[in-house]
Design a protein around this motif. Sequence first.
Motif, PDB file in Angstrom:
ATOM      1  N   ARG A   1      -9.970  -3.567   2.204  1.00 26.17           N
ATOM      2  CA  ARG A   1     -10.285  -2.612   3.271  1.00 26.17           C
ATOM      3  C   ARG A   1      -9.038  -2.293   4.102  1.00 26.17           C
ATOM      4  O   ARG A   1      -8.768  -1.140   4.421  1.00 26.17           O
ATOM      5  N   ALA A   2      -8.264  -3.312   4.442  1.00 29.50           N
ATOM      6  CA  ALA A   2      -7.046  -3.107   5.234  1.00 29.50           C
ATOM      7  C   ALA A   2      -6.046  -2.242   4.472  1.00 29.50           C
ATOM      8  O   ALA A   2      -5.389  -1.367   5.058  1.00 29.50           O
ATOM      9  N   ALA A   3      -5.921  -2.454   3.167  1.00 31.55           N
ATOM     10  CA  ALA A   3      -5.003  -1.651   2.354  1.00 31.55           C
ATOM     11  C   ALA A   3      -5.459  -0.198   2.296  1.00 31.55           C
ATOM     12  O   ALA A   3      -4.645   0.726   2.427  1.00 31.55           O
ATOM     13  N   VAL A   4      -6.752   0.010   2.106  1.00 27.83           N
ATOM     14  CA  VAL A   4      -7.297   1.377   2.053  1.00 27.83           C
ATOM     15  C   VAL A   4      -7.118   2.056   3.411  1.00 27.83           C
ATOM     16  O   VAL A   4      -6.719   3.225   3.482  1.00 27.83           O
ATOM     17  N   ASP A   5      -7.369   1.321   4.493  1.00 27.54           N
ATOM     18  CA  ASP A   5      -7.168   1.860   5.841  1.00 27.54           C
ATOM     19  C   ASP A   5      -5.702   2.256   6.047  1.00 27.54           C
ATOM     20  O   ASP A   5      -5.412   3.307   6.621  1.00 27.54           O
TER      21      ASP A   5
ATOM     22  N   ALA B   1      -1.758   7.309  -2.992  1.00 25.69           N
ATOM     23  CA  ALA B   1      -1.621   6.563  -1.743  1.00 25.69           C
ATOM     24  C   ALA B   1      -2.501   5.318  -1.760  1.00 25.69           C
ATOM     25  O   ALA B   1      -2.057   4.214  -1.406  1.00 25.69           O
ATOM     26  N   VAL B   2      -3.750   5.482  -2.192  1.00 19.20           N
ATOM     27  CA  VAL B   2      -4.682   4.352  -2.258  1.00 19.20           C
ATOM     28  C   VAL B   2      -4.207   3.342  -3.302  1.00 19.20           C
ATOM     29  O   VAL B   2      -4.154   2.138  -3.039  1.00 19.20           O
ATOM     30  N   SER B   3      -3.813   3.828  -4.473  1.00 19.10           N
ATOM     31  CA  SER B   3      -3.342   2.939  -5.536  1.00 19.10           C
ATOM     32  C   SER B   3      -2.118   2.152  -5.111  1.00 19.10           C
ATOM     33  O   SER B   3      -1.994   0.956  -5.389  1.00 19.10           O
ATOM     34  N   SER B   4      -1.208   2.823  -4.428  1.00 19.14           N
ATOM     35  CA  SER B   4       0.023   2.167  -3.989  1.00 19.14           C
ATOM     36  C   SER B   4      -0.266   1.037  -3.005  1.00 19.14           C
ATOM     37  O   SER B   4       0.274  -0.070  -3.144  1.00 19.14           O
ATOM     38  N   GLU B   5      -1.096   1.295  -2.017  1.00 22.56           N
ATOM     39  CA  GLU B   5      -1.407   0.270  -1.016  1.00 22.56           C
ATOM     40  C   GLU B   5      -2.160  -0.904  -1.628  1.00 22.56           C
ATOM     41  O   GLU B   5      -1.832  -2.057  -1.370  1.00 22.56           O
ATOM     42  N   ILE B   6      -3.177  -0.631  -2.438  1.00 21.37           N
ATOM     43  CA  ILE B   6      -3.933  -1.717  -3.059  1.00 21.37           C
ATOM     44  C   ILE B   6      -3.052  -2.472  -4.043  1.00 21.37           C
ATOM     45  O   ILE B   6      -3.139  -3.694  -4.163  1.00 21.37           O
ATOM     46  N   GLY B   7      -2.178  -1.756  -4.732  1.00 23.92           N
ATOM     47  CA  GLY B   7      -1.279  -2.385  -5.700  1.00 23.92           C
ATOM     48  C   GLY B   7      -0.332  -3.401  -5.095  1.00 23.92           C
ATOM     49  O   GLY B   7       0.214  -4.255  -5.791  1.00 23.92           O
ATOM     50  N   GLU B   8      -0.131  -3.345  -3.783  1.00 24.33           N
ATOM     51  CA  GLU B   8       0.746  -4.301  -3.102  1.00 24.33           C
ATOM     52  C   GLU B   8       0.046  -5.615  -2.764  1.00 24.33           C
ATOM     53  O   GLU B   8       0.697  -6.578  -2.350  1.00 24.33           O
TER      54      GLU B   8
ATOM     55  N   ALA C   1       8.285   6.784  -4.394  1.00 23.49           N
ATOM     56  CA  ALA C   1       9.338   7.639  -4.922  1.00 23.49           C
ATOM     57  C   ALA C   1      10.339   7.970  -3.823  1.00 23.49           C
ATOM     58  O   ALA C   1      10.020   7.967  -2.643  1.00 23.49           O
ATOM     59  N   GLU C   2      11.567   8.291  -4.222  1.00 29.66           N
ATOM     60  CA  GLU C   2      12.630   8.539  -3.274  1.00 29.66           C
ATOM     61  C   GLU C   2      12.364   9.741  -2.378  1.00 29.66           C
ATOM     62  O   GLU C   2      12.899   9.828  -1.289  1.00 29.66           O
ATOM     63  N   ASN C   3      11.556  10.684  -2.785  1.00 31.78           N
ATOM     64  CA  ASN C   3      11.304  11.874  -1.976  1.00 31.78           C
ATOM     65  C   ASN C   3      10.302  11.630  -0.854  1.00 31.78           C
ATOM     66  O   ASN C   3       9.930  12.550  -0.152  1.00 31.78           O
ATOM     67  N   GLY C   4       9.855  10.377  -0.669  1.00 35.27           N
ATOM     68  CA  GLY C   4       8.928  10.054   0.395  1.00 35.27           C
ATOM     69  C   GLY C   4       7.472  10.199  -0.016  1.00 35.27           C
ATOM     70  O   GLY C   4       6.578   9.886   0.742  1.00 35.27           O
ATOM     71  N   SER C   5       7.224  10.710  -1.200  1.00 29.19           N
ATOM     72  CA  SER C   5       5.870  10.869  -1.696  1.00 29.19           C
ATOM     73  C   SER C   5       5.449   9.587  -2.398  1.00 29.19           C
ATOM     74  O   SER C   5       6.272   8.812  -2.852  1.00 29.19           O
ATOM     75  N   CYS C   6       4.146   9.384  -2.498  1.00 29.07           N
ATOM     76  CA  CYS C   6       3.650   8.235  -3.245  1.00 29.07           C
ATOM     77  C   CYS C   6       3.713   8.501  -4.746  1.00 29.07           C
ATOM     78  O   CYS C   6       3.543   7.600  -5.544  1.00 29.07           O
ATOM     79  N   CYS C   7       3.953   9.743  -5.130  1.00 23.83           N
ATOM     80  CA  CYS C   7       4.002  10.119  -6.541  1.00 23.83           C
ATOM     81  C   CYS C   7       5.392   9.858  -7.107  1.00 23.83           C
ATOM     82  O   CYS C   7       6.381   9.922  -6.405  1.00 23.83           O
ATOM     83  N   THR C   8       5.448   9.602  -8.398  1.00 26.14           N
ATOM     84  CA  THR C   8       6.724   9.386  -9.063  1.00 26.14           C
ATOM     85  C   THR C   8       7.417  10.726  -9.302  1.00 26.14           C
ATOM     86  O   THR C   8       6.771  11.779  -9.252  1.00 26.14           O
ATOM     87  N   PRO C   9       8.717  10.708  -9.567  1.00 26.85           N
ATOM     88  CA  PRO C   9       9.418  11.963  -9.856  1.00 26.85           C
ATOM     89  C   PRO C   9       8.824  12.715 -11.046  1.00 26.85           C
ATOM     90  O   PRO C   9       8.921  13.926 -11.141  1.00 26.85           O
ATOM     91  N   GLU C  10       8.163  11.983 -11.956  1.00 30.97           N
ATOM     92  CA  GLU C  10       7.550  12.617 -13.119  1.00 30.97           C
ATOM     93  C   GLU C  10       6.216  13.271 -12.774  1.00 30.97           C
ATOM     94  O   GLU C  10       5.599  13.921 -13.603  1.00 30.97           O
ATOM     95  N   GLY C  11       5.725  13.072 -11.525  1.00 27.32           N
ATOM     96  CA  GLY C  11       4.484  13.697 -11.103  1.00 27.32           C
ATOM     97  C   GLY C  11       3.259  12.806 -11.220  1.00 27.32           C
ATOM     98  O   GLY C  11       2.154  13.230 -10.940  1.00 27.32           O
ATOM     99  N   SER C  12       3.438  11.566 -11.630  1.00 31.72           N
ATOM    100  CA  SER C  12       2.307  10.649 -11.726  1.00 31.72           C
ATOM    101  C   SER C  12       1.951  10.148 -10.338  1.00 31.72           C
ATOM    102  O   SER C  12       2.827   9.756  -9.576  1.00 31.72           O
ATOM    103  N   CYS C  13       0.672  10.187 -10.007  1.00 32.21           N
ATOM    104  CA  CYS C  13       0.244   9.797  -8.667  1.00 32.21           C
ATOM    105  C   CYS C  13      -0.544   8.500  -8.627  1.00 32.21           C
ATOM    106  O   CYS C  13      -1.048   8.127  -7.599  1.00 32.21           O
TER     107      CYS C  13
END
Length: 96
Positions: free
Chosen positions: A80-84, A43-50, A2-14
Amino acid sequence: MAENGSCCTPEGSCHSGGTDVQVGEVTTTYRVTGMTCGHCEGAVSSEIGEIAGVSSVRAVAASGLVTVTSKTPLDDEVVRAAVDEAGYELVGQATA
């Protein structure tokens, strides 16, 4: 991210919560330590999702479980690398 630097979306979904599994996809559940909240799940979902071939990720902080659906089986060391990278620790695949 998300643009605010958070891994969460503007709608609050994490995290991505997709549950539509396509024929031929593989679902693997991993145990991850250190997750305590929705931000952690995101954070975990975002990294693994890549990771190439991953179609959905569902992380649940309360259980420490992360369910990943992918086109082919994933290399545990890549996961493991993504989770790390997200700042958490992959314990390994969860057993049924």
